[in-house]
Scaffold this active site. Sequence first.
Site, short mmCIF file in Angstrom:
data_model
loop_
_atom_site.label_atom_id
_atom_site.label_comp_id
_atom_site.label_asym_id
_atom_site.label_seq_id
_atom_site.Cartn_x
_atom_site.Cartn_y
_atom_site.Cartn_z
N THR A 17 -12.57 40.76 18.45
CA THR A 17 -11.88 39.70 18.32
C THR A 17 -10.82 38.89 17.73
O THR A 17 -11.05 38.92 16.36
CB THR A 17 -12.51 38.74 19.61
OG1 THR A 17 -13.34 39.21 20.79
CG2 THR A 17 -11.73 37.27 19.26
N SER A 18 -9.68 39.23 17.42
CA SER A 18 -8.90 37.94 16.93
C SER A 18 -8.62 38.79 15.09
O SER A 18 -8.01 40.11 15.16
CB SER A 18 -9.11 36.51 16.60
OG SER A 18 -7.88 36.37 16.10
N SER A 19 -8.86 38.38 14.26
CA SER A 19 -9.16 38.57 12.97
C SER A 19 -10.24 39.97 12.97
O SER A 19 -9.42 41.27 12.51
CB SER A 19 -9.58 37.78 12.42
OG SER A 19 -9.49 38.77 10.22
N HIS B 21 -5.03 32.88 23.37
CA HIS B 21 -5.46 33.44 22.22
C HIS B 21 -7.04 33.19 22.96
O HIS B 21 -7.53 31.71 21.74
CB HIS B 21 -5.66 32.43 21.28
CG HIS B 21 -5.39 33.70 20.25
ND1 HIS B 21 -5.49 35.13 19.59
CD2 HIS B 21 -6.32 33.71 19.17
CE1 HIS B 21 -5.68 35.87 18.44
NE2 HIS B 21 -6.67 34.52 18.22
#
Length: 314
Positions: free
Chosen positions: A157-159, A298
């Site tokens: 997820t994300s990074s 996000h």
Amino acid sequence: MVFFKTLSFYALLPLVTLVAAVPNGTPSSSAPESVTSIPASTLTQITDFGTNPNDVGMYVYRPATVADNPPLVVALHYCTGTAQAYYEGSTFAQLSETYGYIVLFPSSPHEGTCWDVSSNETLTHDGGSDSLGIVSAVRYAIDNWGVDSLRVYALGTSSGAMMTSVLAGAYPDVFSAGIVDSGVAYGCFALPDEPEDSWNSECAEGELILTGEEWAERVYSAYPDYSGARPKMQVWHGTADTTIYPQNFYEEIKQWTTVFGYSETPISNVSESYLPSGYSNSTYGANFQAILAQGVGHTVPLYEQQYLEFLGIA
Ligand SMILES: *[C@@H]1O[C@H](CO)[C@@H](O)[C@H](O)[C@H]1NC(C)=O
Ligand SMILES: *[C@@H]1O[C@H](CO)[C@@H](O)[C@H](O)[C@H]1NC(C)=O
Ligand SMILES: *[C@@H]1O[C@H](CO)[C@@H](O)[C@H](O)[C@H]1NC(C)=O
């Protein structure tokens, strides 16, 4: 040998008790660790698993019943997250009890706990940094725990999604599939002249626009000698994401459709009954799907069961 530090029950026991509790006796220094030496059904830290330039933290979850030649899922947390947080905030561990795969939960060593997805080292096959530390744990799992080297998967997820793209691009020989939740194309965060783990605002804000050929070239340059199969990819993104702007979704599509030789026009783009209305699933070929979540910010919530289906585990 590998050292285990469990976070719960075992952490309270003296080491000698833990060793005595391990089935199959005391491991010799030359014999591989058996998967049964990992305490079952508890998040357990491992150390000394191979080259780890940045000292990435590494935790393993193995279910009570491990499949023969089990698949391995590497689950990568977001900035500010930890292995423990991603373990607790997802059902990857619980579902392994049903399907028998092993989960690695890496933990970022950087302040703010983003992953290094910007340095040349991390973006290069066997070049160093966080990506090599993660891959060393995967190689350790294959060599010692009987993991099926053809069923090693990354997701995040994300990074952690960005790191998934990095691993898919730089280590196509290690990973067979990747799932990118609210991330970016491989190489989009590249800032080779900046310190490791730098934030790339141009990419995050969706202002790095390249052609499919240029994006594919970044993937190829990660490992120029490689000509084998590429990991299949599934990417998810919300249209209301103001951290990693939704343009990144379209850059990912350009990148992976070019790598796979697919048209940038999907074969199908449909809603799915198990997803909220407003989600659309675009399929470009067997190896690439892109799910756009209308109105979602996000990050896109996890759909673990569906991920496991994409990975061929469920
Ligand atoms: C990136 O790293 C690789 C491997 O360490 C090295 O061969 C290459 O010259 C580096 N490229 C840049 C742009 O620094
Ligand atoms: C799929 O269709 C939806 C509308 O149903 C649209 O918003 C979305 O942009 C399409 N996805 C792609 C990747 O073209
Ligand atoms: C997207 O559609 C394809 C083709 O129907 C399907 O195989 C796949 O499971 C779907 N993906 C998701 C995330 O629902």
